[in-house]
Design a protein around this motif. Structure first.
Motif, mmCIF file in Angstrom:
data_model
loop_
_atom_site.group_PDB
_atom_site.id
_atom_site.type_symbol
_atom_site.label_atom_id
_atom_site.label_comp_id
_atom_site.label_asym_id
_atom_site.label_seq_id
_atom_site.Cartn_x
_atom_site.Cartn_y
_atom_site.Cartn_z
ATOM 1 N N GLU A 221 28.167 -17.568 5.251
ATOM 2 C CA GLU A 221 29.502 -17.235 4.764
ATOM 3 C C GLU A 221 30.158 -18.525 4.276
ATOM 4 N N LYS A 222 31.080 -18.401 3.352
ATOM 5 C CA LYS A 222 31.802 -19.569 2.867
ATOM 6 C C LYS A 222 32.792 -20.049 3.917
ATOM 7 N N VAL A 223 33.047 -21.354 3.892
ATOM 8 C CA VAL A 223 34.044 -21.936 4.786
ATOM 9 C C VAL A 223 35.129 -22.604 3.948
ATOM 10 N N TYR A 224 36.310 -22.686 4.571
ATOM 11 C CA TYR A 224 37.485 -23.191 3.870
ATOM 12 C C TYR A 224 38.246 -24.157 4.759
ATOM 13 N N GLU A 225 39.109 -24.939 4.133
ATOM 14 C CA GLU A 225 39.944 -25.878 4.866
ATOM 15 C C GLU A 225 40.686 -25.166 5.990
ATOM 16 N N GLY A 226 40.626 -25.759 7.172
ATOM 17 C CA GLY A 226 41.292 -25.193 8.339
ATOM 18 C C GLY A 226 40.404 -24.356 9.226
ATOM 19 N N ASP A 227 39.191 -24.028 8.785
ATOM 20 C CA ASP A 227 38.293 -23.206 9.595
ATOM 21 C C ASP A 227 37.747 -23.977 10.796
ATOM 22 N N GLU A 228 37.588 -23.264 11.907
ATOM 23 C CA GLU A 228 36.801 -23.749 13.037
ATOM 24 C C GLU A 228 35.438 -23.074 12.962
ATOM 25 N N VAL A 229 34.381 -23.865 12.929
ATOM 26 C CA VAL A 229 33.022 -23.345 12.821
ATOM 27 C C VAL A 229 32.258 -23.744 14.077
ATOM 28 N N VAL A 230 31.734 -22.748 14.779
ATOM 29 C CA VAL A 230 30.957 -22.984 15.997
ATOM 30 C C VAL A 230 29.522 -22.558 15.740
ATOM 31 N N THR A 231 28.598 -23.487 15.862
ATOM 32 C CA THR A 231 27.171 -23.186 15.777
ATOM 33 C C THR A 231 26.596 -23.267 17.184
ATOM 34 N N GLU A 232 25.859 -22.236 17.554
ATOM 35 C CA GLU A 232 25.434 -22.054 18.946
ATOM 36 C C GLU A 232 23.940 -21.754 18.986
ATOM 37 N N ILE A 233 23.231 -22.434 19.878
ATOM 38 C CA ILE A 233 21.806 -22.150 20.069
ATOM 39 C C ILE A 233 21.551 -21.948 21.563
ATOM 40 N N GLU A 234 20.892 -20.858 21.869
ATOM 41 C CA GLU A 234 20.566 -20.505 23.246
ATOM 42 C C GLU A 234 19.920 -21.678 23.971
#
Length: 251
Positions: A221-234
């Motif tokens: 998905e596209k991301v924009y200024e102000g976004d919080e992005v969490v990438t998670e790996i088991e």
């Protein structure tokens, strides 16, 4: 025991967690609010895999490659947990990429698949942002796509290989502002970790703290200024990143 690198009072420290506090290597205990997270190792050579999940290749209208599609990343791209990634002012197509990062533990060349894990120190998480406005083609990912400053958060921890029984069966997930937007599993890699170590070491020496970024599954998905992005790996953890204010770009 998982370990991190942090900045505290103007110095860089190796650290671990103890009773919800950050414990520095010399014994000082501090809160997370008092530190700045750094990449958990100082990367040496960093190899990044393109199109290493068939479902991701398909969502971008490509076929999975017959040989690993590998490119290199410079140290300028890496930031730590809770860092800010700057979005170019002219970007309209910027995507996160949740990836399992394999940290090499010792030097070797001509490493066979059957001994590949002997050369692994541990695992961490990478969010290898791609700014596809600048993409020429997937068989030549150029510098403007994958080597921009601050565009590869890494961390928070290195989890030792001994703590992960099967790195080829781990769930990956990404969340934008709390909404899950990506889910996959490392078992769906086109080229698995032993194959990649054998392949890369067949023509060059791998060294301690080299890193292999193993690609991302579908669900971008596209991301924009102000976004919080969490990438998670088991079993590896959660890497938090913020998309920051736009920066001018002349290319």
């Amino acid at each position: 025991m998982k370990t991190a690198r942090v900045a505290y009072k103007g110095r860089v420290h190796h650290a671990r967690v103890l009773d919800h506090k950050i414990l520095l290597e010399e014994g000082t205990s501090c809160s997370e609010e008092e530190i700045v997270w750094l990449p958990p190792v100082e990367p040496r050579t960093v190899f990044a895999l393109g199109l290493n999940y068939a479902d991701h290749a398909s969502e971008l209208s490509f076929s999975a490659p017959e040989k690993p599609l590998v490119f290199l990343k410079g140290p300028n791209t890496f930031i730590g947990h809770k860092g800010e990634t700057l979005r170019p002012v002219d970007a309209t197509n910027m995507h996160y990429e949740c990836e399992l990062a394999v940290v090499i533990g010792k030097s070797g060349k001509h490493i066979g698949k059957e001994e590949a894990y002997e050369y692994v120190k541990g695992y961490t998480i990478a969010n290898d942002y791609a700014i596809r406005d600048y993409l020429e083609n997937y068989y030549r990912p150029n510098l403007r796509v994958k080597n921009r400053d601050t565009c590869t958060p890494l961390g928070p921890w290195i989890v030792p290989k001994e703590d992960i029984a099967d790195p080829m069966n781990l769930a990956l997930r990404t969340y934008i502002n709390g909404k899950k937007t990506q889910e996959g599993n490392t078992k769906d890699m086109v080229f698995d970790i032993p194959y990649l170590i054998e392949y890369l070491s067949s023509f060059m020496t791998l060294s301690e703290n080299d890193i292999i970024l193993t690609g991302t599954p579908k669900g971008l998905e596209k991301v924009y200024e102000g976004d919080e992005v969490v990438t998670e790996i088991e079993k590896v953890g959660r890497l938090i990143n913020y998309v920051g204010k736009k920066q001018p770009s002349i290319v």
